[in-house]
Scaffold this active site. Structure first.
Site, PDB file in Angstrom:
ATOM      1  N   ILE A  91       1.235  -0.716   0.214  1.00 32.91           N
ATOM      2  CA  ILE A  91      -0.153   0.161   0.195  1.00 32.91           C
ATOM      3  C   ILE A  91       0.804   1.464  -0.054  1.00 32.91           C
ATOM      4  CG2 ILE A  91      -1.563   1.430   1.415  1.00 32.91           C
ATOM      5  CD1 ILE A  91      -2.709  -1.326   2.533  1.00 32.91           C
ATOM      6  N   THR A  92       0.973   1.942  -1.311  1.00 31.14           N
ATOM      7  CA  THR A  92       1.436   3.207  -1.156  1.00 31.14           C
ATOM      8  C   THR A  92       1.019   3.748  -0.022  1.00 31.14           C
ATOM      9  OG1 THR A  92       0.700   4.308  -3.007  1.00 31.14           O
ATOM     10  CG2 THR A  92       2.331   2.845  -3.108  1.00 31.14           C
ATOM     11  N   GLY A  93       1.310   5.263   0.502  1.00 26.94           N
ATOM     12  CA  GLY A  93       0.803   5.872   1.486  1.00 26.94           C
ATOM     13  C   GLY A  93       0.046   5.514   2.748  1.00 26.94           C
ATOM     14  N   ALA A  94       1.160   4.596   2.882  1.00 25.97           N
ATOM     15  CA  ALA A  94      -0.013   3.754   4.122  1.00 25.97           C
ATOM     16  C   ALA A  94       0.349   4.552   5.560  1.00 25.97           C
ATOM     17  CB  ALA A  94       0.390   2.399   4.538  1.00 25.97           C
ATOM     18  N   SER A  96      -0.793   7.512   6.597  1.00 32.82           N
ATOM     19  CA  SER A  96      -1.751   8.241   7.301  1.00 32.82           C
ATOM     20  C   SER A  96      -3.085   8.058   6.575  1.00 32.82           C
ATOM     21  CB  SER A  96      -1.307   9.950   6.880  1.00 32.82           C
ATOM     22  OG  SER A  96      -1.873  10.190   5.619  1.00 32.82           O
ATOM     23  N   GLY A  97      -3.991   8.704   7.250  1.00 34.05           N
ATOM     24  CA  GLY A  97      -5.260   8.864   6.758  1.00 34.05           C
ATOM     25  C   GLY A  97      -6.027   7.151   6.122  1.00 34.05           C
ATOM     26  N   TYR A 282      -4.103  18.323  -9.041  1.00 30.62           N
ATOM     27  CA  TYR A 282      -5.214  16.824  -8.052  1.00 30.62           C
ATOM     28  C   TYR A 282      -5.738  16.441  -9.318  1.00 30.62           C
ATOM     29  CZ  TYR A 282      -6.989  14.738  -4.868  1.00 30.62           C
ATOM     30  OH  TYR A 282      -7.925  12.926  -4.251  1.00 30.62           O
TER      31      TYR A 282
HETATM   32  P1  NDP Z   1      -2.803  11.720   3.373  1.00 31.71           P
HETATM   33  O1  NDP Z   1      -2.503  13.288   3.162  1.00 31.71           O
HETATM   34  O2  NDP Z   1      -3.643  11.107   4.915  1.00 31.71           O
HETATM   35  O3  NDP Z   1      -2.574   9.810   2.480  1.00 31.71           O
HETATM   36  C1  NDP Z   1      -1.404  10.717   1.816  1.00 31.71           C
HETATM   37  C2  NDP Z   1      -0.438   9.637   1.856  1.00 31.71           C
HETATM   38  O4  NDP Z   1       0.013   9.880   0.577  1.00 31.71           O
HETATM   39  C3  NDP Z   1       0.626  10.012   3.099  1.00 31.71           C
HETATM   40  O5  NDP Z   1       0.390   9.150   3.534  1.00 31.71           O
HETATM   41  C4  NDP Z   1       1.591  10.524   2.151  1.00 31.71           C
HETATM   42  O6  NDP Z   1       2.867  10.669   2.933  1.00 31.71           O
HETATM   43  C5  NDP Z   1       2.067   9.880   0.939  1.00 31.71           C
HETATM   44  N1  NDP Z   1       2.411  10.783   0.157  1.00 31.71           N
HETATM   45  C6  NDP Z   1       2.299  11.725  -0.394  1.00 31.71           C
HETATM   46  N2  NDP Z   1       3.087  12.489  -1.302  1.00 31.71           N
HETATM   47  C7  NDP Z   1       3.959  11.383  -1.295  1.00 31.71           C
HETATM   48  C8  NDP Z   1       6.272  10.689  -1.373  1.00 31.71           C
HETATM   49  N3  NDP Z   1       6.311  11.512  -3.076  1.00 31.71           N
HETATM   50  N4  NDP Z   1       5.340   9.067  -1.787  1.00 31.71           N
HETATM   51  C9  NDP Z   1       4.541   8.446  -1.141  1.00 31.71           C
HETATM   52  N5  NDP Z   1       3.710   8.634  -0.596  1.00 31.71           N
HETATM   53  C10 NDP Z   1       3.360   9.552  -0.561  1.00 31.71           C
HETATM   54  O7  NDP Z   1      -4.323  11.219   2.378  1.00 31.71           O
HETATM   55  P2  NDP Z   1      -6.369  10.569   2.135  1.00 31.71           P
HETATM   56  O8  NDP Z   1      -5.925   9.844   3.083  1.00 31.71           O
HETATM   57  O9  NDP Z   1      -6.869  11.325   2.158  1.00 31.71           O
HETATM   58  O10 NDP Z   1      -5.642  10.508   0.391  1.00 31.71           O
HETATM   59  C11 NDP Z   1      -5.532   8.906   0.090  1.00 31.71           C
HETATM   60  C12 NDP Z   1      -5.961   8.394  -1.172  1.00 31.71           C
HETATM   61  O11 NDP Z   1      -7.619   9.001  -1.170  1.00 31.71           O
HETATM   62  C13 NDP Z   1      -5.681  10.096  -2.159  1.00 31.71           C
HETATM   63  O12 NDP Z   1      -5.191   8.784  -3.269  1.00 31.71           O
HETATM   64  C14 NDP Z   1      -6.844  10.431  -2.471  1.00 31.71           C
HETATM   65  O13 NDP Z   1      -6.708  10.918  -3.669  1.00 31.71           O
HETATM   66  C15 NDP Z   1      -7.608   9.552  -2.066  1.00 31.71           C
HETATM   67  N6  NDP Z   1      -9.180  10.552  -1.952  1.00 31.71           N
HETATM   68  C16 NDP Z   1      -8.991  11.207  -0.631  1.00 31.71           C
HETATM   69  C17 NDP Z   1     -10.422  11.053  -0.505  1.00 31.71           C
HETATM   70  C18 NDP Z   1     -11.259  12.667   0.751  1.00 31.71           C
HETATM   71  O14 NDP Z   1     -11.713  12.846   1.117  1.00 31.71           O
HETATM   72  N7  NDP Z   1      -9.447  12.754   2.284  1.00 31.71           N
HETATM   73  C19 NDP Z   1     -11.289  11.314  -1.088  1.00 31.71           C
HETATM   74  C20 NDP Z   1     -11.262  10.644  -2.740  1.00 31.71           C
HETATM   75  C21 NDP Z   1      -9.904  10.370  -2.565  1.00 31.71           C
HETATM   76  P3  NDP Z   1       3.432  11.155   4.592  1.00 31.71           P
HETATM   77  O15 NDP Z   1       2.486  10.465   5.403  1.00 31.71           O
HETATM   78  O16 NDP Z   1       4.733  11.310   4.657  1.00 31.71           O
HETATM   79  O17 NDP Z   1       2.200  12.799   4.024  1.00 31.71           O
HETATM   80 MG1  PMR Z   2     -16.479  19.163  -2.117  1.00 37.83          MG
HETATM   81  C1  PMR Z   2     -22.747  16.074  -3.022  1.00 37.83           C
HETATM   82  C2  PMR Z   2     -21.464  16.846  -2.413  1.00 37.83           C
HETATM   83  C3  PMR Z   2     -20.462  16.561  -2.524  1.00 37.83           C
HETATM   84  C4  PMR Z   2     -19.470  15.782  -1.743  1.00 37.83           C
HETATM   85  C5  PMR Z   2     -19.607  14.703  -1.885  1.00 37.83           C
HETATM   86  C6  PMR Z   2     -18.472  16.666  -2.049  1.00 37.83           C
HETATM   87  C7  PMR Z   2     -17.276  15.930  -1.672  1.00 37.83           C
HETATM   88  N1  PMR Z   2     -18.390  17.864  -2.540  1.00 37.83           N
HETATM   89  C8  PMR Z   2     -19.710  17.948  -2.508  1.00 37.83           C
HETATM   90  C9  PMR Z   2     -20.386  19.467  -3.026  1.00 37.83           C
HETATM   91  C10 PMR Z   2     -19.597  20.346  -2.496  1.00 37.83           C
HETATM   92  N2  PMR Z   2     -18.178  20.811  -2.434  1.00 37.83           N
HETATM   93  C11 PMR Z   2     -19.952  22.271  -2.600  1.00 37.83           C
HETATM   94  C12 PMR Z   2     -21.708  21.886  -3.459  1.00 37.83           C
HETATM   95  C13 PMR Z   2     -19.019  22.867  -2.927  1.00 37.83           C
HETATM   96  C14 PMR Z   2     -18.842  24.292  -2.813  1.00 37.83           C
HETATM   97  C15 PMR Z   2     -18.668  25.108  -1.437  1.00 37.83           C
HETATM   98  C16 PMR Z   2     -17.447  22.022  -2.416  1.00 37.83           C
HETATM   99  C17 PMR Z   2     -16.542  21.943  -2.634  1.00 37.83           C
HETATM  100  C18 PMR Z   2     -15.338  21.814  -1.900  1.00 37.83           C
HETATM  101  C19 PMR Z   2     -13.898  22.204  -2.004  1.00 37.83           C
HETATM  102  C20 PMR Z   2     -13.687  23.987  -1.886  1.00 37.83           C
HETATM  103  N3  PMR Z   2     -15.247  20.356  -2.359  1.00 37.83           N
HETATM  104  C21 PMR Z   2     -13.942  20.405  -2.231  1.00 37.83           C
HETATM  105  C22 PMR Z   2     -13.382  21.435  -2.186  1.00 37.83           C
HETATM  106  C23 PMR Z   2     -12.128  20.226  -1.999  1.00 37.83           C
HETATM  107  O1  PMR Z   2     -11.230  21.315  -1.934  1.00 37.83           O
HETATM  108  C24 PMR Z   2     -11.805  19.397  -2.364  1.00 37.83           C
HETATM  109  C25 PMR Z   2     -11.559  18.760  -3.492  1.00 37.83           C
HETATM  110  O2  PMR Z   2     -11.464  19.287  -4.850  1.00 37.83           O
HETATM  111  O3  PMR Z   2     -10.580  18.322  -3.043  1.00 37.83           O
HETATM  112  C26 PMR Z   2      -9.777  18.221  -4.189  1.00 37.83           C
HETATM  113  C27 PMR Z   2     -13.664  18.909  -2.045  1.00 37.83           C
HETATM  114  C28 PMR Z   2     -13.706  18.056  -1.833  1.00 37.83           C
HETATM  115  N4  PMR Z   2     -15.333  17.286  -1.921  1.00 37.83           N
HETATM  116  C29 PMR Z   2     -15.987  16.165  -1.923  1.00 37.83           C
HETATM  117  C30 PMR Z   2     -14.794  15.584  -1.855  1.00 37.83           C
HETATM  118  C31 PMR Z   2     -14.244  14.290  -2.045  1.00 37.83           C
HETATM  119  C32 PMR Z   2     -13.221  16.266  -1.389  1.00 37.83           C
HETATM  120  C33 PMR Z   2     -12.398  15.592  -1.662  1.00 37.83           C
HETATM  121  C34 PMR Z   2     -11.596  15.317  -3.072  1.00 37.83           C
HETATM  122  C35 PMR Z   2     -10.677  14.643  -3.232  1.00 37.83           C
HETATM  123  O4  PMR Z   2      -9.707  14.191  -2.817  1.00 37.83           O
HETATM  124  O5  PMR Z   2     -11.968  14.149  -4.917  1.00 37.83           O
END
Ligand code: NDP
Ligand code: PMR
Ligand code: LMG
Length: 407
Positions: A91-94, A96-97, A282
């Protein structure tokens, strides 16, 4: 280029049949350098105590490798019940999160050994400890996806560990929504696409061969996608495009920036050739992730039997992904997602979802983009037009393999 890709898989390759054991010989003849030497260089000189811990851990890794050479399925009790060996998942990036939560969920079953592929060894070690992951269920290997050398080094180190590779999870990502200027990977690619897409592209292409050699009954490659730019069923169970339509929207355009190498010098740092926008970069990188998964499926699923999948785990609004966003956003985003969009999911829950995609026997279909409804039941989601465009997928693949030096 298709030829190039195919050449990664040795001609003599045979696909193990499900349930049959054919323990694979792994390439153990790589380089004179020892695994401990390579990873040691990642440790700061002041971290002596942790270094000792690392060596202890590393010793454990070597000791365990012998056990994992056993065939995937072997006859167990006299009753004739077959037992499955521990699965081995990278798992890459394990650290955090979502990645950490998934590592935890899988390790807790006792059926998986998790290789945490992380850029910060000490952070990963602390994270694993504080998540309570038992030490026999994980090891940590250094991987910095923002350096293609590091990716190649990781693959070498992994092969030298002699572990099988049963599942690969491309999870790590960076999100730089407030950056005014682009920053770059070691090779000079814009950092978000360079890390999230190109680093994983090279990693997954190289490790395809290793996955292929595994005799595990269900081999999988998973690339974490997102809602970005997608049609998704979340609110009220209806298809809506709201989240994917929050500007800036993902758009790969004609990929002139990607073709130019995203270096911001003689070419744009953005895939579509436009001005730098960290949030868009992104989202574009996530579209590339989903296109890559589908291209893998088209090229390799039939030939290898590997399941290729992507997923949207839900909005995990509390993770480190948003660390670069403004404090007001970090404060309001979780309650906004919890109470208004209802798209919020906890890290634990999201980890269980991804763990399902890794190991659930019912999620073996390849080429699927998984999502979950509000009762946390998985379903096959539709991808947006851009993220399911086969020509785009092929183009991303072909340009990317040139950029990472595979073509
Ligand atoms: P986190 O920031 O918690 O986790 C990201 C991880 O990626 C960290 O472990 C970080 O390492 C690692 N990472 C970043 N850069 C590098 C690098 N150069 N080499 C190796 N590892 C690296 O974010 P999330 O857990 O939210 O994100 C995990 C995945 O989920 C991502 O692919 C994200 O796009 C996806 N995702 C997240 C959503 C959300 O709402 N959070 C929604 C949809 C998708 P370090 O701990 O060292 O910083
Ligand atoms: Mg978003 C159905 C409503 C919904 C969901 C499921 C997400 C998920 N978001 C929703 C709605 C909205 N968002 C609306 C109405 C707004 C305007 C207020 C909004 C704004 C917003 C911002 C500024 N949302 C965001 C951001 C981010 O910076 C996040 C992003 O785009 O990261 C790339 C984000 C997100 N919204 C989500 C999810 C899952 C994200 C994180 C996205 C990702 O990792 O792709
Ligand atoms: C942009 O800024 C950057 O300009 C761009 O470069 C890029 O980085 C991009 O996506 C990244 O971000 C984003 C900026 C504007 O957002 C912020 O950073 C400010 C913080 C705004 C956070 C959004 C959440 C707001 C939630 C408010 C309510 C929370 C209270 C919860 C409590 C619940 C209690 C019951 O972002 C924008 O897109 C505009 C945001 C404008 C904020 C206006 C708030 C409206 C909130 C209501 C929306 C209602 C929609 C409901 C739909 C739900 C469906 C049923």
């Amino acid at each position: 280029m298709a030829l190039q890709a195919a050449s990664l898989v040795p001609a003599s390759f045979s696909i193990p049949k499900e349930g049959k054991s054919s323990a694979s010989l792994r390439d153990t003849t790589l380089f004179g350098l020892s695994f401990s030497d390579t990873v040691k260089s990642d440790l700061t000189s002041s971290a002596l105590r942790s270094k000792r811990e690392f060596h202890k851990k590393f010793g454990a890794v070597r000791a365990q490798t012998v056990a994992t050479e056993a065939p995937a399925v072997k006859a167990g009790a006299p009753g004739g019940k077959k037992t499955l060996r521990k699965g081995s998942v990278v798992i890459t990036g394990a650290s955090s999160g979502l990645g950490l939560a998934t590592a935890k969920a899988l390790a807790e079953t006792g059926k998986w050994h998790v290789i945490m592929a992380c850029r910060d060894f000490l952070k990963a070690e602390r994270a694993a400890k504080s998540a309570g992951i038992a030490k026999e269920n994980y090891s940590i290997m250094h991987l910095d996806l923002a350096s293609l050398d590091s990716v190649r080094q990781f693959v070498d180190n992994f092969r030298r560990s002699e572990r099988p590779l049963d599942v690969l999870v491309c999870n790590a990502a960076v999100y730089l929504p407030t950056a005014k200027e682009p920053t770059y990977t070691a090779e000079g690619f814009e950092l978000s696409v360079g890390t999230n897409h190109l680093g994983h592209f090279l990693l997954s292409r190289l490790l395809l061969d290793d996955l292929n050699k595994s005799d595990y009954p269900s081999k999988r490659m998973i690339i974490v996608g997102s809602i970005t730019g997608l049609l998704i069923k979340i609110c009220f169970g209806n298809t809506n495009t709201l989240a994917g339509n929050v500007p800036p929207k993902a758009n790969l355009g004609d990929m002139r920036g990607l073709a130019g190498g995203l270096n911001g010098l003689n070419t744009s740092s953005m895939i579509d050739g436009g001005d730098f926008d960290g949030a868009k970069a992104y989202k574009d990188s996530k579209v590339c992730n989903m296109l890559t998964m589908q291209e893998f499926h088209r090229r390799y699923h039939e030939e290898t039997g590997i399941t290729f999948a992507s997923l949207y785990p839900g909005c995990i609004a509390t993770t480190g992904l948003f660390r670069e966003h403004i404090p007001l956003f970090r404060l309001l985003f979780p309650p906004f997602q919890k109470f208004i969009t209802k798209g919020f999911v906890s890290e634990d829950e999201a980890g269980k979802r991804l763990a399902q995609v890794v190991s659930d026997p019912s999620l073996t279909k390849s080429g699927v983009y998984w999502s979950w409804n509000k009762d946390s039941a998985s379903f096959e989601n539709q991808l947006s037009q851009e993220a399911s465009d086969a020509d785009k997928a092929r183009k991303v693949w072909e340009i990317s393999e040139k950029l990472v030096g595979l073509a």
